[in-house]
Design an enzyme around this catalytic site. Structure first.
Site, PDB file in Angstrom:
ATOM      1  N   CYS A 120       4.957  -5.429  -6.134  1.00 34.62           N
ATOM      2  CA  CYS A 120       4.754  -4.560  -4.983  1.00 34.62           C
ATOM      3  C   CYS A 120       4.914  -5.410  -3.725  1.00 34.62           C
ATOM      4  O   CYS A 120       5.434  -6.517  -3.792  1.00 34.62           O
ATOM      5  CB  CYS A 120       3.389  -3.881  -5.032  1.00 34.62           C
ATOM      6  SG  CYS A 120       2.004  -5.024  -4.956  1.00 34.62           S
ATOM      7  N   LYS A 121       4.459  -4.920  -2.607  1.00 39.66           N
ATOM      8  CA  LYS A 121       4.646  -5.658  -1.358  1.00 39.66           C
ATOM      9  C   LYS A 121       3.748  -6.895  -1.284  1.00 39.66           C
ATOM     10  O   LYS A 121       4.208  -7.988  -0.985  1.00 39.66           O
ATOM     11  CB  LYS A 121       4.385  -4.746  -0.166  1.00 39.66           C
ATOM     12  CG  LYS A 121       4.645  -5.411   1.175  1.00 39.66           C
ATOM     13  CD  LYS A 121       4.492  -4.434   2.312  1.00 39.66           C
ATOM     14  CE  LYS A 121       4.822  -5.112   3.635  1.00 39.66           C
ATOM     15  NZ  LYS A 121       4.758  -4.176   4.746  1.00 39.66           N
TER      16      LYS A 121
END
Length: 161
Positions: A120-121
């Site tokens: 994810c980020k």
């Protein structure tokens, strides 16, 4: 503007005139009198941390993830939205946004017995996706520590679309 003079209330509650707050001399008596409460708080916090770190399985460092995917034919699953994915992603990563993961499990079927590393980020939202994958039978699903921010910080290569 003048400060009010300390009165008897300040001495009663342990007001420290130097620091303007409750004196640290009250901390030791509180801890000795409320040791059971302090112990329960510590145990609860440790249980919370343990539960949160274990619910999505172990997190992998970038080196561990790359080695695992390369040696065992696994896959990186990037759960960021398509716009973020297009700005830069790990080579050969699959983009399945977090919101669409449940409906797109069939795309991951060939990796059911292989390592699936969720990206994810920042490494936070990957936990939920990893938990979902594990519940669907992807026992080797793990999250990437630090996400793409850590990947970028280590100046590792990314592919843009």
């Amino acid at each position: 503007m003048t400060r009010p003079r300390p009165g008897p209330l300040h001495e009663t509650v342990g007001f420290d005139k130097r620091w303007g707050n409750v004196s640290t001399s009250l901390i030791v008596p509180f801890i000795t009198e409320q040791w059971a409460l302090i112990a329960a708080l510590c145990v609860t916090l440790m249980m919370l941390v343990f539960h949160e770190t274990r619910k999505a399985g172990p997190a992998l460092s970038i080196n561990e993830a790359v080695q695992l995917v390369n040696s065992e034919g696994g896959v990186f699953v990037d759960i960021r939205d398509a716009a973020d994915f297009g700005r830069g992603h790990i080579t050969h990563a699959m983009n399945i946004p977090s919101a669409a993961l449940a409906g797109r499990m069939s795309e991951l079927e060939k990796f059911r017995e292989k390592p699936v590393v969720v990206v994810c980020k920042m490494g936070q939202s990957a936990a939920g996706a990893t938990k979902t994958l594990r519940a669907e039978g992807f026992a080797r699903a793990q999250k990437l520590t630090g996400g793409m921010m850590e990947w970028d910080a280590q100046k590792l290569p990314v592919v843009t679309q």
